[in-house]
Design a protein around this motif. Structure first.
Motif, PDB file in Angstrom:
ATOM      1  N   HIS A 218       0.829  -1.205   0.000  1.00 53.74           N
ATOM      2  CA  HIS A 218       0.000   0.000   0.000  1.00 53.74           C
ATOM      3  C   HIS A 218       0.869   1.263   0.000  1.00 53.74           C
ATOM      4  N   SER A 219       1.898   1.280   0.846  1.00 51.12           N
ATOM      5  CA  SER A 219       2.708   2.499   0.952  1.00 51.12           C
ATOM      6  C   SER A 219       3.645   2.692  -0.242  1.00 51.12           C
ATOM      7  N   TRP A 220       4.183   1.630  -0.802  1.00 57.17           N
ATOM      8  CA  TRP A 220       5.112   1.761  -1.930  1.00 57.17           C
ATOM      9  C   TRP A 220       4.421   1.841  -3.279  1.00 57.17           C
ATOM     10  N   PHE A 221       3.356   1.072  -3.438  1.00 59.76           N
ATOM     11  CA  PHE A 221       2.738   0.941  -4.757  1.00 59.76           C
ATOM     12  C   PHE A 221       1.288   1.413  -4.793  1.00 59.76           C
ATOM     13  N   GLN A 222       0.825   1.992  -3.706  1.00 61.19           N
ATOM     14  CA  GLN A 222      -0.542   2.509  -3.602  1.00 61.19           C
ATOM     15  C   GLN A 222      -1.596   1.453  -3.930  1.00 61.19           C
ATOM     16  N   GLU A 223      -1.285   0.192  -3.625  1.00 58.45           N
ATOM     17  CA  GLU A 223      -2.285  -0.847  -3.829  1.00 58.45           C
ATOM     18  C   GLU A 223      -3.387  -0.650  -2.796  1.00 58.45           C
ATOM     19  N   PRO A 224      -4.623  -0.689  -3.235  1.00 58.74           N
ATOM     20  CA  PRO A 224      -5.724  -0.405  -2.304  1.00 58.74           C
ATOM     21  C   PRO A 224      -5.967  -1.560  -1.328  1.00 58.74           C
ATOM     22  N   PHE A 225      -6.502  -1.203  -0.175  1.00 63.30           N
ATOM     23  CA  PHE A 225      -6.967  -2.208   0.772  1.00 63.30           C
ATOM     24  C   PHE A 225      -8.399  -2.556   0.391  1.00 63.30           C
ATOM     25  N   THR A 226      -8.567  -3.671  -0.283  1.00 65.22           N
ATOM     26  CA  THR A 226      -9.909  -4.112  -0.666  1.00 65.22           C
ATOM     27  C   THR A 226     -10.541  -4.852   0.509  1.00 65.22           C
ATOM     28  N   LEU A 227     -11.799  -5.175   0.375  1.00 60.68           N
ATOM     29  CA  LEU A 227     -12.482  -5.953   1.408  1.00 60.68           C
ATOM     30  C   LEU A 227     -11.784  -7.299   1.592  1.00 60.68           C
ATOM     31  N   LYS A 228     -11.391  -7.920   0.475  1.00 62.78           N
ATOM     32  CA  LYS A 228     -10.698  -9.209   0.546  1.00 62.78           C
ATOM     33  C   LYS A 228      -9.386  -9.079   1.321  1.00 62.78           C
ATOM     34  N   THR A 229      -8.611  -8.035   1.025  1.00 58.69           N
ATOM     35  CA  THR A 229      -7.354  -7.806   1.743  1.00 58.69           C
ATOM     36  C   THR A 229      -7.626  -7.548   3.219  1.00 58.69           C
ATOM     37  N   GLY A 230      -8.636  -6.746   3.497  1.00 58.12           N
ATOM     38  CA  GLY A 230      -8.990  -6.446   4.885  1.00 58.12           C
ATOM     39  C   GLY A 230      -9.363  -7.692   5.666  1.00 58.12           C
ATOM     40  N   ILE A 231     -10.133  -8.572   5.051  1.00 54.63           N
ATOM     41  CA  ILE A 231     -10.516  -9.823   5.718  1.00 54.63           C
ATOM     42  C   ILE A 231      -9.292 -10.696   5.953  1.00 54.63           C
ATOM     43  N   CYS A 232      -8.414 -10.790   4.960  1.00 54.52           N
ATOM     44  CA  CYS A 232      -7.183 -11.575   5.127  1.00 54.52           C
ATOM     45  C   CYS A 232      -6.305 -11.012   6.235  1.00 54.52           C
ATOM     46  N   LEU A 233      -6.192  -9.693   6.314  1.00 52.92           N
ATOM     47  CA  LEU A 233      -5.410  -9.075   7.383  1.00 52.92           C
ATOM     48  C   LEU A 233      -6.047  -9.330   8.744  1.00 52.92           C
ATOM     49  N   PHE A 234      -7.362  -9.257   8.798  1.00 47.49           N
ATOM     50  CA  PHE A 234      -8.070  -9.550  10.046  1.00 47.49           C
ATOM     51  C   PHE A 234      -7.797 -10.988  10.476  1.00 47.49           C
ATOM     52  N   LEU A 235      -7.845 -11.925   9.535  1.00 44.04           N
ATOM     53  CA  LEU A 235      -7.570 -13.322   9.864  1.00 44.04           C
ATOM     54  C   LEU A 235      -6.126 -13.520  10.309  1.00 44.04           C
ATOM     55  N   ALA A 236      -5.185 -12.840   9.653  1.00 45.39           N
ATOM     56  CA  ALA A 236      -3.779 -12.926  10.066  1.00 45.39           C
ATOM     57  C   ALA A 236      -3.617 -12.395  11.486  1.00 45.39           C
ATOM     58  N   PHE A 237      -4.295 -11.294  11.780  1.00 44.45           N
ATOM     59  CA  PHE A 237      -4.257 -10.733  13.128  1.00 44.45           C
ATOM     60  C   PHE A 237      -4.863 -11.721  14.136  1.00 44.45           C
ATOM     61  N   CYS A 238      -5.966 -12.348  13.772  1.00 47.64           N
ATOM     62  CA  CYS A 238      -6.593 -13.336  14.655  1.00 47.64           C
ATOM     63  C   CYS A 238      -5.666 -14.523  14.914  1.00 47.64           C
ATOM     64  N   ILE A 239      -5.002 -15.005  13.865  1.00 51.39           N
ATOM     65  CA  ILE A 239      -4.041 -16.102  14.019  1.00 51.39           C
ATOM     66  C   ILE A 239      -2.952 -15.695  15.002  1.00 51.39           C
ATOM     67  N   MET A 240      -2.468 -14.463  14.852  1.00 54.62           N
ATOM     68  CA  MET A 240      -1.424 -13.967  15.746  1.00 54.62           C
ATOM     69  C   MET A 240      -1.926 -13.915  17.187  1.00 54.62           C
ATOM     70  N   MET A 241      -3.128 -13.443  17.387  1.00 56.74           N
ATOM     71  CA  MET A 241      -3.685 -13.332  18.738  1.00 56.74           C
ATOM     72  C   MET A 241      -3.893 -14.720  19.368  1.00 56.74           C
ATOM     73  N   VAL A 242      -4.340 -15.678  18.563  1.00 56.29           N
ATOM     74  CA  VAL A 242      -4.502 -17.051  19.074  1.00 56.29           C
ATOM     75  C   VAL A 242      -3.149 -17.587  19.559  1.00 56.29           C
ATOM     76  N   GLN A 243      -2.106 -17.372  18.770  1.00 58.92           N
ATOM     77  CA  GLN A 243      -0.776 -17.863  19.153  1.00 58.92           C
ATOM     78  C   GLN A 243      -0.269 -17.191  20.421  1.00 58.92           C
ATOM     79  N   ILE A 244      -0.562 -15.916  20.577  1.00 65.12           N
ATOM     80  CA  ILE A 244      -0.043 -15.187  21.724  1.00 65.12           C
ATOM     81  C   ILE A 244      -0.829 -15.507  22.998  1.00 65.12           C
ATOM     82  N   PHE A 245      -2.147 -15.560  22.908  1.00 64.28           N
ATOM     83  CA  PHE A 245      -2.961 -15.608  24.115  1.00 64.28           C
ATOM     84  C   PHE A 245      -3.547 -16.966  24.473  1.00 64.28           C
ATOM     85  N   TRP A 246      -3.573 -17.934  23.541  1.00 65.20           N
ATOM     86  CA  TRP A 246      -4.143 -19.239  23.839  1.00 65.20           C
ATOM     87  C   TRP A 246      -3.050 -20.126  24.408  1.00 65.20           C
ATOM     88  N   LYS A 247      -3.136 -20.408  25.667  1.00 65.08           N
ATOM     89  CA  LYS A 247      -2.100 -21.230  26.341  1.00 65.08           C
ATOM     90  C   LYS A 247      -2.545 -22.656  26.484  1.00 65.08           C
TER      91      LYS A 247
END
Length: 112
Positions: free
Chosen positions: A83-112
């Motif tokens: 986005h910052s280098w090539f001005q690629e837009p954040f589409t709904l699909k990208t947003g959902i994928c980023l949300f899922l990546a964030f969720c995966i990260m949170m599961v790894q950090i907080f699920w013991k």
């Protein structure tokens, strides 16, 4: 502390990987010197090794959390850099994928 160190190495490695691989579309020099650009892989590999080492230590020897953290970090860094280098837009699909990546990260950090 091990988590912060491993996470930081991972972010730096992902940023440098983006520059190495996508730099050819931004700078003519990268396009003309692929063998020199390939040599960037040596220090980048070291950063990945250190990231995995510290993350596996943090997760008490488990390998999967470091792999899933690396994937999530990569998806987030790539999206930001594209986005910052090539001005690629954040589409709904990208947003959902980023949300899922964030969720995966949170599961790894907080699920013991």
């Amino acid at each position: 502390m091990k988590f912060i160190i491993g996470f930081s190495f991972g972010v730096l490695a992902q940023i440098l990987t983006f520059v190495q691989l996508q730099g050819q579309f931004r700078w003519e020099w990268f396009k003309q010197h692929p063998w020199v650009v390939s040599l960037m892989g040596v220090p980048i590999s070291f950063l990945y090794l250190m990231s995995v080492k510290y993350l596996v230590d943090h997760f008490e020897g488990e390998l999967w959390p470091s792999r899933l953290m690396g994937f999530s970090i990569g998806a987030i860094v790539f999206s930001y850099m594209a986005h910052s280098w090539f001005q690629e837009p954040f589409t709904l699909k990208t947003g959902i994928c980023l949300f899922l990546a964030f969720c995966i990260m949170m599961v790894q950090i907080f699920w013991k």
